[in-house]
Scaffold this motif. Structure first.
Motif, PDB file in Angstrom:
ATOM      1  N   ILE A  50       0.825  -1.212   0.000  1.00  0.00           N
ATOM      2  CA  ILE A  50       0.000   0.000   0.000  1.00  0.00           C
ATOM      3  C   ILE A  50       0.861   1.264   0.000  1.00  0.00           C
ATOM      4  O   ILE A  50       0.484   2.271  -0.602  1.00  0.00           O
ATOM      5  CB  ILE A  50      -1.009  -0.011   1.178  1.00  0.00           C
ATOM      6  N   ASP A  51       2.031   1.221   0.612  1.00  0.00           N
ATOM      7  CA  ASP A  51       2.915   2.390   0.605  1.00  0.00           C
ATOM      8  C   ASP A  51       3.384   2.718  -0.805  1.00  0.00           C
ATOM      9  O   ASP A  51       3.462   3.894  -1.184  1.00  0.00           O
ATOM     10  CB  ASP A  51       4.117   2.174   1.523  1.00  0.00           C
ATOM     11  N   LYS A  52       3.678   1.692  -1.586  1.00  0.00           N
ATOM     12  CA  LYS A  52       4.090   1.924  -2.981  1.00  0.00           C
ATOM     13  C   LYS A  52       2.946   2.522  -3.782  1.00  0.00           C
ATOM     14  O   LYS A  52       3.145   3.381  -4.623  1.00  0.00           O
ATOM     15  CB  LYS A  52       4.585   0.625  -3.611  1.00  0.00           C
ATOM     16  N   TRP A  53       1.725   2.053  -3.509  1.00  0.00           N
ATOM     17  CA  TRP A  53       0.538   2.606  -4.163  1.00  0.00           C
ATOM     18  C   TRP A  53       0.380   4.078  -3.811  1.00  0.00           C
ATOM     19  O   TRP A  53       0.194   4.920  -4.695  1.00  0.00           O
ATOM     20  CB  TRP A  53      -0.704   1.812  -3.777  1.00  0.00           C
ATOM     21  N   ASN A  54       0.445   4.396  -2.545  1.00  0.00           N
ATOM     22  CA  ASN A  54       0.286   5.785  -2.102  1.00  0.00           C
ATOM     23  C   ASN A  54       1.363   6.675  -2.706  1.00  0.00           C
ATOM     24  O   ASN A  54       1.086   7.802  -3.130  1.00  0.00           O
ATOM     25  CB  ASN A  54       0.294   5.868  -0.578  1.00  0.00           C
ATOM     26  N   ASP A  55       2.596   6.181  -2.754  1.00  0.00           N
ATOM     27  CA  ASP A  55       3.685   6.948  -3.372  1.00  0.00           C
ATOM     28  C   ASP A  55       3.423   7.167  -4.861  1.00  0.00           C
ATOM     29  O   ASP A  55       3.665   8.258  -5.389  1.00  0.00           O
ATOM     30  CB  ASP A  55       5.030   6.232  -3.185  1.00  0.00           C
TER      31      ASP A  55
END
Length: 119
Positions: A50-55
């Protein structure tokens, strides 16, 4: 690739050169959205988390400066689909900016490989 390419020409040229990472425009005269389709397994290191998505969402929307936004979900991202909406009636909309963002997504973020010669 010549600077005078339209968004539709850019997408056609890109898709002819890439197997595992493709753009699909939607809209009759001027695209109002672009879907990105890619092989989820091939890019799992990029799309897992999810962090990669948000980034990714933050980076695209920052670079888009109000003319492009991510409208798909994290689940779609993991499955190999990203949908981008284009604000093609905004005062600062240019196809060249959209093209540069799509190119950046494909080449810089996903490092999409061209088809091998002869395919």
């Amino acid at each position: 690739m010549p600077e005078a390419f339209s968004l539709t020409e850019f997408i056609r040229d890109w898709n002819e050169r890439h197997n595992n990472f493709r753009f699909t425009p939607a809209g009759e005269n001027s695209p109002v959205s672009v879907e990105i389709r890619y092989t989820a397994v091939r890019y799992k290191d990029i799309t897992n988390g999810i962090d990669k998505w948000n980034d990714f969402v933050s980076a695209v929307e920052y670079r888009g400066r109000g003319i492009i936004c991510v409208s798909s979900s994290y689940n779609m991202f993991e499955q190999g689909i990203i949908e981008l909406k284009l604000a093609n009636l905004n005062h600062n909309y240019t196809e060249s900016r959209v093209i540069s963002i799509l190119q950046w997504i494909g080449e810089e973020l996903f490092n999409a490989d061209c088809k091998p010669d002869g395919e």
